[in-house]
Scaffold this active site. Structure first.
Site, PDB file in Angstrom:
ATOM      1  N   HIS A 169      -0.522  -8.700  -7.819  1.00 38.48           N
ATOM      2  CA  HIS A 169      -0.879  -8.378  -6.441  1.00 38.48           C
ATOM      3  C   HIS A 169      -2.223  -8.992  -6.082  1.00 38.48           C
ATOM      4  O   HIS A 169      -2.404  -9.533  -4.973  1.00 38.48           O
ATOM      5  CB  HIS A 169      -0.919  -6.856  -6.252  1.00 38.48           C
ATOM      6  N   HIS A 188       0.211 -11.014   2.876  1.00 37.86           N
ATOM      7  CA  HIS A 188       0.101  -9.959   3.876  1.00 37.86           C
ATOM      8  C   HIS A 188      -0.047 -10.564   5.270  1.00 37.86           C
ATOM      9  O   HIS A 188      -0.301 -11.744   5.427  1.00 37.86           O
ATOM     10  CB  HIS A 188      -1.095  -9.056   3.574  1.00 37.86           C
ATOM     11  N   HIS A 225       6.908  -8.127  -1.761  1.00 34.83           N
ATOM     12  CA  HIS A 225       6.765  -6.845  -2.442  1.00 34.83           C
ATOM     13  C   HIS A 225       8.094  -6.344  -2.996  1.00 34.83           C
ATOM     14  O   HIS A 225       8.117  -5.660  -4.040  1.00 34.83           O
ATOM     15  CB  HIS A 225       6.141  -5.818  -1.506  1.00 34.83           C
ATOM     16  N   HIS A 260       1.568   1.574   6.236  1.00 38.90           N
ATOM     17  CA  HIS A 260       1.278   0.979   4.934  1.00 38.90           C
ATOM     18  C   HIS A 260      -0.217   0.835   4.671  1.00 38.90           C
ATOM     19  O   HIS A 260      -0.734   1.295   3.653  1.00 38.90           O
ATOM     20  CB  HIS A 260       1.960  -0.386   4.815  1.00 38.90           C
ATOM     21  N   HIS A 313      -2.922   3.009   2.019  1.00 38.49           N
ATOM     22  CA  HIS A 313      -3.786   2.361   1.023  1.00 38.49           C
ATOM     23  C   HIS A 313      -5.215   2.915   1.122  1.00 38.49           C
ATOM     24  O   HIS A 313      -5.832   3.298   0.126  1.00 38.49           O
ATOM     25  CB  HIS A 313      -3.809   0.845   1.242  1.00 38.49           C
ATOM     26  N   PHE A 318      -6.932  -4.499  -1.991  1.00 35.10           N
ATOM     27  CA  PHE A 318      -5.749  -5.202  -2.491  1.00 35.10           C
ATOM     28  C   PHE A 318      -5.950  -5.767  -3.895  1.00 35.10           C
ATOM     29  O   PHE A 318      -5.001  -5.862  -4.667  1.00 35.10           O
ATOM     30  CB  PHE A 318      -5.356  -6.341  -1.541  1.00 35.10           C
ATOM     31  N   HIS A 377       5.050   1.470  -2.340  1.00 37.16           N
ATOM     32  CA  HIS A 377       5.766   0.283  -1.876  1.00 37.16           C
ATOM     33  C   HIS A 377       7.276   0.407  -1.988  1.00 37.16           C
ATOM     34  O   HIS A 377       8.011  -0.267  -1.246  1.00 37.16           O
ATOM     35  CB  HIS A 377       5.255  -0.965  -2.580  1.00 37.16           C
TER      36      HIS A 377
END
Length: 597
Positions: free
Chosen positions: A188, A209, A218, A341, A345, A362, A375
């Site tokens: 990632h 992203h 993902h 999403h 996070h 990230f 996810h």
């Protein structure tokens, strides 16, 4: 602070790649133009009259310069490919010799570099995987047993024991094993923090992203992670659980991730957000003092907006097209990626850590086992969205379908896969999801007041009229509508009305969020379960390898919203932006309303 409700029963969701060092430069069949059908690019520009001064000439010049740079980059790449022995993307039979197929190519692992997590490169993080020249091409294995991913909050003791055993085995692998937890987390980091230059465009990093690559990348990442876990415990039926954060019974972090002695635990999480605290799907960096029912109402309304009323087209749901040579500018995220999403996070990450590790950045998110449950539910939303009807279908553009990624599989072998390999998970990847209630299908936001009362609350002196402008406080702008009339039902189906907030510029290594309201009382803004709340822009901190600030856009579908507010005949709308999270300046380039099919 809202805590978990009791369970409820509401609506139910019924050819090997060349191994030399230049392998990724070589065209495959999908990239060759044999019949003149390859894509060619024409800059398209539109101008919308708006009472906010958008400095359109300057913006258009910037856009044209960026487009010219991209096309020149393609010609540079073309020269490289010609030197390798073939005219990439064209033949003598092609009447348009400069036409290109432009899917994002898989990275060349040998060019991987450290990712920056602070501006200017004062702090970097190693994200690169082991390098090998042996690469397999992904082929669906239909002999694999069908696996069912369960809801994490209701797994059995037998399943939990199996999951812990698998996760412990992954953590026990040597750090240089590509199947280890350390290396899986780096996957990632590398794809999301600028560690991989685009093949042929070394000044442009791959970023999965804020574009149409978000969902398929993902999905394949989870697939290989899941297969590794299953292989480590010799159980091909093992499936990852999903965090059911779209339903009240699943709002809290699942208990299986909170046992400090468990391999599923991660120490870097927000201590104030442990069960039974309900997740805030529109988290703004601070906890607002609302009761349990308000949190439920707002979360469900957000899900309706992000899955139904605001996600009627593939463009809105998946996000901006992202092709080879594209800069990481002018992209925008799809509805679910943007919210909830990104909010989740930030909500999970530890605010006491310098960069909000682990989930809050990230580069480190993949270190937390909860990331994969999060996810899985994002992935589940993709499945569900395609069942909701209308135009909710997968993208058919071959530049999306043929975009490629590299992952290590359960045998520690490097595999090349394409987006098109991920579109039918039950058939191609052999997994599905345990059904769960979808209460958000019945929670359409409602307007709190009439348009006339709302507009009367905003004096002309409060309106911002010149852009670009710094968003450092609540800002209201009047934006003209190109079709100020009530449209027929067919017209609304054919074309979605869109509010676009242009050229949002900020420091990408920091968290950023602002809320968007339309025709609301700027002095007393609506709750997030009301129609006046149009959505949010949310950015999760991520490393990068350039000093330039991040620039992106936000696109919001507003057809249903305007109908709810009785504003379909209005010549303009009032848009209020409210900054929620930012440690450095946010610049807004301008606004426009347009229509999209």
């Amino acid at each position: 602070m809202a805590t978990a409700p009791s369970p409820t029963t509401m609506g139910t969701y019924s050819s090997l790649i060349s191994t030399n060092s230049f392998s990724t430069f070589l065209p495959n069949k999908s990239q060759l133009s044999l019949s003149g059908k390859s894509k060619h690019y024409v800059a398209r520009r539109s101008s919308i009259s708006c009472k906010a001064t958008n400095n359109n000439n300057s913006n258009n010049q910037n856009e044209q310069q960026e487009e010219s740079s991209r096309l020149l980059g393609k010609l540079d790449r073309r020269n490289i490919l010609v030197g390798l022995g073939g005219l990439y993307g064209a033949t003598a039979l092609d009447p348009k010799p400069f036409a290109f197929a432009d899917p994002i190519a898989p990275p060349d692992l040998s060019t991987c570099k450290p990712a920056e997590i602070t501006p200017g490169g004062s702090e970097t993080v190693p994200c690169c995987p082991p390098v090998t020249t042996k690469i397999k091409t992904f082929k669906p294995d239909l002999s694999i047993p069908l696996r069912t991913r369960p809801a994490a909050h209701q797994v059995t003791d037998e399943y939990l024991a199996k999951f812990k055993k698998a996760q412990a085995a992954m953590r026990a692998l040597p750090d240089d094993d590509p199947r280890s937890m350390v290396q899986q987390a780096k996957v990632h980091c590398a794809y999301c923090n600028g560690a991989y230059p685009q093949v042929g465009f070394t000044d442009n990093d791959i970023q999965v992203h804020y574009s149409w690559l978000f969902f398929p990348f993902h999905r394949m990442y989870l697939y290989f992670y899941e297969r590794i876990l299953g292989k480590l415990i010799d159980d091909p039926t093992f499936a990852l659980p999903y965090w059911n954060w779209d339903s009240p019974v699943g709002f809290p972090i699942p208990d299986i991730y909170t046992d400090t002695s468990s391999p599923l635990y991660d120490q870097y999480r927000n201590a104030d957000h442990q069960p039974p605290v309900l997740v805030d799907l529109s988290y703004g960096g601070t906890d607002d003092d609302v009761d349990e029912q308000t949190r439920i109402d707002e979360n469900l309304a957000i899900m309706y907006r992000q899955m139904v009323s605001g996600a009627k087209t593939p463009d809105l749901f998946f996000g901006h097209a992202y092709r080879a040579g594209d800069l990481n500018t002018q992209k925008y995220p799809g509805t679910i990626e943007n919210m909830p999403h990104n909010d989740i996070h930030i909500w999970v990450g530890d605010p006491t850590q310098t960069h909000h590790e682990d989930m809050g950045n990230f580069y480190s998110a993949g270190r937390d086992p909860l990331f994969y449950a999060h996810h899985c539910n994002v992935d589940r939303m993709w499945n569900i969205w395609k069942t909701l009807g209308g135009k909710r279908k997968d993208i058919t553009d071959t530049d999306w379908l043929d975009a490629e990624f590299l992952f290590y599989d359960e045998n520690a072998e490097l595999v090349n896969c394409k987006v098109r390999d991920s579109l039918e998970p039950e058939k191609q990847l052999r997994y599905n999801y345990e059904p769960a209630p979808l209460p958000w299908l019945f929670t359409k936001p409602t307007a709190r007041k009439t348009k006339n009362k709302t507009k009367a609350k905003v004096a002309a002196t409060q309106l911002t009229s010149k852009f670009p402008a710094t968003l450092d406080s609540k800002t209201t702008v009047e934006v003209a509508r190109p079709k100020p009339r009530k449209r027929s039902k067919k017209e609304k189906v054919d074309e979605e009305e869109l509010l676009i907030i242009k050229d949002i510029e900020f420091e990408g290594t920091e968290a950023v969020k602002f809320d968007v309201f339309i025709n609301d009382d700027a002095e007393s803004l609506s709750r997030r379960d009301k129609s006046e709340f149009a959505g949010s822009f949310v950015h999760v901190p991520q490393g990068k390898t350039t000093k330039a600030k991040t620039k992106t856009n936000l696109k919001l579908g507003i057809t249903d919203l305007l109908e709810d507010l009785g504003a379909e005949d209005d010549s303009s709308v009032l848009v209020t932006l409210v900054p929620r999270v930012s440690n450095s300046p946010i610049t807004i380039g301008g606004f426009k309303i347009e229509y999209s099919s």
